[in-house]
Design an enzyme around this catalytic site. Structure first.
Site, PDB file in Angstrom:
ATOM      1  CE  LYS A  13      -1.939  -1.018   3.928  1.00 19.12           C
ATOM      2  NZ  LYS A  13      -1.277  -2.308   4.227  1.00 19.12           N
ATOM      3  NE  ARG A  88      -4.498  -1.163   9.870  1.00 20.15           N
ATOM      4  CZ  ARG A  88      -3.448  -0.687   9.220  1.00 20.15           C
ATOM      5  NH1 ARG A  88      -3.436   0.531   8.753  1.00 20.15           N
ATOM      6  NH2 ARG A  88      -2.408  -1.459   9.041  1.00 20.15           N
ATOM      7  NE  ARG A 127       7.836  -2.774   6.164  1.00 18.10           N
ATOM      8  CZ  ARG A 127       6.518  -2.671   6.311  1.00 18.10           C
ATOM      9  NH1 ARG A 127       5.800  -2.044   5.408  1.00 18.10           N
ATOM     10  NH2 ARG A 127       5.942  -3.192   7.367  1.00 18.10           N
ATOM     11  NE  ARG A 160       6.317  -0.657  10.072  1.00 17.67           N
ATOM     12  CZ  ARG A 160       5.220  -0.616   9.307  1.00 17.67           C
ATOM     13  NH1 ARG A 160       5.244   0.050   8.167  1.00 17.67           N
ATOM     14  NH2 ARG A 160       4.128  -1.245   9.681  1.00 17.67           N
ATOM     15  NE  ARG A 171       1.880  -5.060  11.045  1.00 19.88           N
ATOM     16  CZ  ARG A 171       2.959  -4.830  10.296  1.00 19.88           C
ATOM     17  NH1 ARG A 171       4.125  -5.336  10.642  1.00 19.88           N
ATOM     18  NH2 ARG A 171       2.860  -4.100   9.216  1.00 19.88           N
TER      19      ARG A 171
END
Ligand code: AP5
Ligand code: MG
Ligand code: ZN
Length: 214
Positions: A13, A88, A127, A160, A171
């Site tokens: 996203k 969300r 990431r 992160r 998540r």
């Protein structure tokens, strides 16, 4: 143009929203980025948000809705925006629709970036995010020119806090329970578009441009 990005954590996203913002000259508004900036600056909001985010849980709706409504008041939102990570939950989507209706406007399109869970865990571990400008990279799929250093601003890259494998799984569960119902919500409104998020990020973007127009 008012665009919503839907998709699981790690679907891309943020990656796509940045490209959309740059091509169509609208702001990219990521609630996750706003929370992370607040955490970094040690604000009250940041402290509250961190307790939820570190567990892979959603921040309560009230906190998010107030935050986003304030953001919409800024001048750069006059010609629309691309929302990344908001709404969300169904209550967030309803709050957004209500606020926009009161302002005589509406969401134009919700783009669902479709990526199966199996691909996600793999992506998240690789990431890297820039501490300076928030740019996102991937050690394999989107590497920086110099290892560990941001191409854009030269600052350091980090993993992160919520990208640890066990938190990623949490998540994903939260996504399926609380966020996935939005696909049906926007389908019912006739504004949902789907793109395959498993292909190269430039090809994902080409599919999005096809939807939004040149
Ligand atoms: P948020 O920051 O929104 O995280 P998220 O939804 O979990 O999504 P991510 O940012 O992890 O993934 P992304 O889809 O942006 O993927 P990216 O482009 O980085 O939210 C974090 C937390 O904040 C939430 O858990 C919650 O606690 C809280 N929060 C935020 N908004 C909230 C709200 N509205 N309500 C309540 N709580 C809220 O890509 C991922 C990786 O894959 C990158 O390394 C990238 O380089 C790579 N990649 C991207 N595209 C491709 C591709 N096509 N092929 C290969 N690799 C790719
Ligand atoms: Mg993101
Ligand atoms: Zn940077």
């Amino acid at each position: 143009m008012k665009i919503i990005m839907l998709g699981a954590p790690g679907a891309g996203k943020g990656t796509q929203a940045k490209m959309i913002a740059s091509k169509y000259t609208i702001p990219h508004i990521s609630t996750g980025d706003i929370f992370r900036a607040n955490i970094k600056n040690g604000t009250e909001l940041g402290k509250k948000a961190k307790t939820y985010m570190d567990q892979g849980l959603l921040v309560p709706d009230e906190l998010v809705v107030d935050l986003i409504m304030d953001r919409f008041k800024e001048a750069d939102c006059a010609n629309g925006y691309v929302l990344d990570g908001f709404p969300r939950t169904i209550p967030q989507a309803e709050a957004l629709d209500k606020a926009l209706a009161e302002a005589g406007t509406k969401v134009d399109v919700a783009i669902n970036v479709e990526v199966p869970d199996e691909n996600i865990v793999n992506r998240m571990g690789g990431r890297r995010a820039c501490v300076g400008c928030g740019a996102t990279y991937h050690i394999v799929y989107n590497p920086t020119k110099v290892d560990g250093v941001c191409d854009t601003c030269g600052k350091e890259l980090i993993l992160r806090d919520d990208d640890k494998p066990e938190t990623v799984q949490k998540r994903l569960n939260v996504y399926h329970e609380q966020t996935e119902p939005l696909i049906k919500y926007y389908t019912n409104k006739g504004i949902l578009k789907e793109v395959d998020g498993t292909v190269d990020m430039n090809d994902v973007f080409a599919a999005i441009v096809n939807i939004l127009g040149e």
